[in-house]
Motif scaffolding. Structure first.
Motif, PDB file in Angstrom:
ATOM      1  N   ARG A  97       0.855  -1.196   0.000  1.00  0.00           N
ATOM      2  CA  ARG A  97       0.000   0.000   0.000  1.00  0.00           C
ATOM      3  C   ARG A  97       0.885   1.238   0.000  1.00  0.00           C
ATOM      4  NH1 ARG A  97      -4.786  -2.067  -1.052  1.00  0.00           N
ATOM      5  NH2 ARG A  97      -5.928  -3.010   0.662  1.00  0.00           N
ATOM      6  N   PHE A 113      -3.984  -2.608   9.186  1.00  0.00           N
ATOM      7  CA  PHE A 113      -3.455  -3.357   8.048  1.00  0.00           C
ATOM      8  C   PHE A 113      -4.092  -2.997   6.722  1.00  0.00           C
ATOM      9  CE2 PHE A 113      -6.261  -7.002   6.935  1.00  0.00           C
ATOM     10  CZ  PHE A 113      -7.170  -6.987   7.964  1.00  0.00           C
ATOM     11  N   TRP A 122       1.380  -6.334   8.870  1.00  0.00           N
ATOM     12  CA  TRP A 122       0.207  -6.547   7.988  1.00  0.00           C
ATOM     13  C   TRP A 122      -0.199  -8.016   8.027  1.00  0.00           C
ATOM     14  CZ3 TRP A 122       0.506  -9.437   3.244  1.00  0.00           C
ATOM     15  CH2 TRP A 122      -0.708  -9.513   2.552  1.00  0.00           C
ATOM     16  N   ARG A 126      -3.713  -9.335   9.458  1.00  0.00           N
ATOM     17  CA  ARG A 126      -4.626  -9.988   8.499  1.00  0.00           C
ATOM     18  C   ARG A 126      -4.982 -11.402   8.975  1.00  0.00           C
ATOM     19  NH1 ARG A 126      -6.418  -9.090   2.817  1.00  0.00           N
ATOM     20  NH2 ARG A 126      -7.059 -11.151   2.202  1.00  0.00           N
ATOM     21  N   ALA A 292     -11.197  -4.445  10.705  1.00  0.00           N
ATOM     22  CA  ALA A 292     -12.388  -5.205  10.317  1.00  0.00           C
ATOM     23  C   ALA A 292     -13.641  -4.346  10.530  1.00  0.00           C
ATOM     24  CB  ALA A 292     -12.491  -6.481  11.136  1.00  0.00           C
ATOM     25  N   GLY A 295     -13.644  -1.742   7.778  1.00  0.00           N
ATOM     26  CA  GLY A 295     -13.870  -2.335   6.455  1.00  0.00           C
ATOM     27  C   GLY A 295     -15.305  -2.779   6.284  1.00  0.00           C
ATOM     28  N   GLY A 296     -15.934  -3.179   7.388  1.00  0.00           N
ATOM     29  CA  GLY A 296     -17.241  -3.805   7.256  1.00  0.00           C
ATOM     30  C   GLY A 296     -18.435  -2.896   7.452  1.00  0.00           C
ATOM     31  N   THR A 299     -19.256  -0.027   3.912  1.00  0.00           N
ATOM     32  CA  THR A 299     -19.367  -0.751   2.647  1.00  0.00           C
ATOM     33  C   THR A 299     -20.732  -1.443   2.526  1.00  0.00           C
ATOM     34  OG1 THR A 299     -18.174  -2.479   3.824  1.00  0.00           O
ATOM     35  CG2 THR A 299     -16.917  -1.198   2.242  1.00  0.00           C
ATOM     36  N   THR A 360     -16.542   0.310  -3.881  1.00  0.00           N
ATOM     37  CA  THR A 360     -15.159   0.789  -3.840  1.00  0.00           C
ATOM     38  C   THR A 360     -14.653   0.821  -5.292  1.00  0.00           C
ATOM     39  OG1 THR A 360     -14.620  -1.499  -3.382  1.00  0.00           O
ATOM     40  CG2 THR A 360     -14.523  -0.014  -1.523  1.00  0.00           C
ATOM     41  N   PHE A 364      -8.780  -0.306  -2.806  1.00  0.00           N
ATOM     42  CA  PHE A 364      -7.917   0.617  -2.086  1.00  0.00           C
ATOM     43  C   PHE A 364      -6.621   0.590  -2.885  1.00  0.00           C
ATOM     44  CE2 PHE A 364     -10.043  -0.972   2.094  1.00  0.00           C
ATOM     45  CZ  PHE A 364     -11.189  -0.252   1.783  1.00  0.00           C
ATOM     46  N   HIS A 366      -3.120   0.090  -4.478  1.00  0.00           N
ATOM     47  CA  HIS A 366      -1.998  -0.837  -4.228  1.00  0.00           C
ATOM     48  C   HIS A 366      -0.694  -0.088  -4.515  1.00  0.00           C
ATOM     49  CE1 HIS A 366      -4.128  -4.986  -4.544  1.00  0.00           C
ATOM     50  NE2 HIS A 366      -5.041  -4.071  -4.276  1.00  0.00           N
ATOM     51  N   PHE A 429     -14.490  -7.028  -4.598  1.00  0.00           N
ATOM     52  CA  PHE A 429     -13.821  -7.124  -3.300  1.00  0.00           C
ATOM     53  C   PHE A 429     -12.299  -7.029  -3.417  1.00  0.00           C
ATOM     54  CE2 PHE A 429     -18.007  -8.892  -2.654  1.00  0.00           C
ATOM     55  CZ  PHE A 429     -18.379  -8.318  -1.445  1.00  0.00           C
ATOM     56  N   GLY A 430     -11.827  -6.554  -4.558  1.00  0.00           N
ATOM     57  CA  GLY A 430     -10.389  -6.308  -4.671  1.00  0.00           C
ATOM     58  C   GLY A 430      -9.612  -7.519  -5.154  1.00  0.00           C
ATOM     59  N   PHE A 431      -8.277  -7.421  -5.040  1.00  0.00           N
ATOM     60  CA  PHE A 431      -7.443  -8.328  -5.811  1.00  0.00           C
ATOM     61  C   PHE A 431      -6.202  -8.828  -5.061  1.00  0.00           C
ATOM     62  CE2 PHE A 431      -9.411  -4.944  -8.249  1.00  0.00           C
ATOM     63  CZ  PHE A 431     -10.270  -5.686  -9.052  1.00  0.00           C
ATOM     64  N   ARG A 434      -4.444  -8.731  -1.339  1.00  0.00           N
ATOM     65  CA  ARG A 434      -5.198  -7.734  -0.577  1.00  0.00           C
ATOM     66  C   ARG A 434      -6.698  -7.949  -0.654  1.00  0.00           C
ATOM     67  NH1 ARG A 434      -2.740  -3.953   2.960  1.00  0.00           N
ATOM     68  NH2 ARG A 434      -0.564  -4.072   2.446  1.00  0.00           N
ATOM     69  N   CYS A 436     -10.461  -8.545  -0.150  1.00  0.00           N
ATOM     70  CA  CYS A 436     -11.188  -8.238   1.085  1.00  0.00           C
ATOM     71  C   CYS A 436     -11.371  -9.489   1.953  1.00  0.00           C
ATOM     72  CB  CYS A 436     -12.553  -7.666   0.720  1.00  0.00           C
ATOM     73  SG  CYS A 436     -13.620  -7.433   2.143  1.00  0.00           S
TER      74      CYS A 436
END
Ligand code: HEM
Length: 511
Positions: A97, A113, A122, A126, A292, A295-296, A299, A360, A364, A366, A429-431, A434, A436
């Motif tokens: 990040r 994280f 991180w 995680r 968490a 993030g939760g 969204t 999103t 977020f 990278h 949910f991203g990649f 990372r 989600c």
């Protein structure tokens, strides 16, 4: 030969090879770079920046573009192919990040994280989250999600502020999952959570604050003209600290007293190794938990807000969903997770919510940690990578007429989910490393809420003073933000049956 000469013998040619490579390959296309400021004034800073960047990609006829300003290099990836090739297949170098002065340093979020480089801390944080919500055990939190959803069903018809009710629903289940704090007690954390997440989403948007491009500005005193960002950062940092500490300390005290309800935080605290640095382990747990929590919350709220607006604007979708629910559920039944395979249209609605207005739109950001070459382009180490989830989910080849809210696109001619249509959750949910960690929880929470609301209610527009329906506008927040979310709106929840009313044990009619 002395060691130093041997090392030099290898390093000098390597230096020239790397320099030659850098000169052979050009940067991806993008707006012309001016002397000194480069693309400082080309960078979109307002809202809907995913649309501006998508337009830029069309202008330069490329699904990968480059901008730079004051030492920052930004690469926008505008297709599933580019994202898959880089963030998934080369995940080991594309999963860090970028540091952010505003968000990370001045507001203090750099320790959680979500925003950390992919270092040991991180990994440790995680792990706390993925251990507590393992993708292999999606049922673990179903009862908490159902209970929060039934509360939501009871309050919706009485609600004068729908978004606030949705926020309460999300905070109740996420506070329960994260800290084991339940029901009305969880609501006490709502104002801090809303403020902290909102400020984080604003400050986390690349380009939103000049201090991220000109870090020396962080030394400007608060009273200096134009230094309002410093005052904002101070206030926003206070919210972060409160959000991180308050619920954590309650859980810790309850665990010590033997009264804690199992949660992500309590499970992790129980696992502490007392032969090692306890303070460090506690810090890891505390920061993982708040990640968490952050993030939760917003969204899932944005997803449900988008759902209600979509129902207001597409009544035919609602009618179809009602028919499906009537076929599967008996009178007075509320849906449960076991009904999911029989309710493909409801699942299709959830997929279309995630696709139509991605929450999103740029994941977020990278960070690329090593020089790379892709399709003849040189991608410099230290570049901020912005994968456009919005463009991936609005690609006409995968999703014809992408602007239309059309859940049926996910079904085959027999009304079953069509495996040939890409599930938007693969991008939403991203990649890579990372991706989600709350994906399963989010999907389950949204699914049960959508199925339950449609079982109980018809969602209709608010009436004006003459009793005429007010045409819904469907407006979205238009400032800079990481989270794309609807603006507050009004609607009515018309109960569909007395049987369901009895099952919930309350009157669903507005008092
Ligand atoms: C509809 C709901 C949600 C959406 C659309 C969503 C989307 C995302 C996205 C796009 C990312 C960034 C991935 C990347 O950088 O490539 C992310 C990261 C994250 N999400 Fe979610 N999320 C949702 C719900 C949740 C929930 C319920 C939780 C918590 C239980 C959660 C916790 C996190 C965390 C902790 C990260 C940071 C992961 C890391 O940096 O390693 N999210 N999410």
């Amino acid at each position: 030969m002395p060691k130093i000469y041997i090392i030099a013998l290898f390093l000098i040619p390597l230096f020239y090879v790397l320099r030659a490579r850098r000169n052979t390959y050009r940067l991806p296309p993008g707006p012309r770079k001016l002397p000194i400021v480069e693309n400082l004034f080309d960078m979109p800073r307002g809202g809907y920046m995913w649309l501006d960047y998508a337009a830029m990609c069309r202008r330069y006829k490329s699904d990968i573009i480059h901008l730079s300003a004051l030492g920052n290099s930004i690469i926008v990836l505008n297709s599933a192919r580019a994202v898959n090739d880089l963030l998934e297949k080369r995940s080991s170098i594309y999963s860090s990040r970028p540091s952010s002065v505003m968000l990370g340093e001045l507001m203090g979020w750099g320790s959680t994280f979500i925003f950390r480089p992919n270092d040991d801390a991180w990994k440790a944080q995680r792990k706390i989250v993925t251990q507590a919500i393992p993708p292999t055990d999606p049922k673990r939190f179903h009862s908490k999600q159902i209970s929060a959803t039934h509360d939501l069903l009871r309050v919706l018809p009485q609600s004068d502020d729908i978004m606030k009710s949705l926020q309460t629903w999300a905070v109740i289940f996420i506070t329960d999952i994260t800290y084991g704090i339940q029901g009305d007690e969880a609501k006490l954390y709502l104002p801090t959570a809303i403020g902290a997440v909102e400020s984080m989403a604003i400050a986390g948007t690349p380009g939103a604050f000049y201090v991220d491009q000109i870090p020396i500005l962080k030394y400007v005193p608060e009273w200096f003209p134009g230094a309002s960002f410093k005052r904002k950062a101070r206030e926003w940092n206070k919210l972060r600290i409160k959000m991180t500490e308050d619920a954590y300390l309650v859980t810790k005290a309850r665990l010590a007293a033997g009264t804690a309800t199992p949660s992500l935080t309590s499970l992790a605290l129980e696992e502490i190794n007392h032969t090692q640095d306890v303070a460090y382990q506690e810090e890891v747990i505390k920061t993982a938990s708040v990640a968490a929590y952050v993030g939760g919350s917003d969204t899932t709220v944005a997803a449900l807000g988008a759902f209600l607006i979509a129902m207001l604007m597409n009544p035919e979708v609602q009618t179809k969903a009602h028919h499906e629910l009537e076929k599967v559920l008996g009178p007075g039944d509320l849906p449960s997770f076991s009904d999911e395979p029989m309710l493909p249209y409801i699942t299709a609605i959830v997929r279309e919510i995630l696709r139509h207005n991605p929450i999103t739109p740029f994941a977020f950001p990278h960070l690329l940690i090593q020089d790379d070459i892709y399709e003849g382009y040189f991608l410099p180490k230290g570049s901020i990578i912005m994968p456009s989830i919005w463009s991936i989910l609005h690609n006409v080849e995968d999703y014809p007429e992408p602007e239309r809210f059309n859940p049926s696109r996910f079904l085959d001619s027999h009304g079953k989910l069509n495996p040939n249509i890409k599930d938007p959750a693969t991008a939403a949910f991203g990649f890579g490393r990372r991706v989600c960690p709350g994906k399963q929880i989010a999907l389950a929470s949204i699914w049960i809420a959508v199925a339950s609301i449609l079982t109980c209610y018809t969602i209709e527009p608010e009436l004006d003073e003459n009793g005429k329906p007010i045409k819904p506008k469907g407006e979205w927040y238009s400032g800079p933000t990481l989270f794309n979310h609807p603006l507050p709106f009004k609607c009515r929840f018309i109960p569909r049956s007395k049987d369901v009313q009895a099952s919930l044990g309350v009157s669903l009619v507005k008092a």
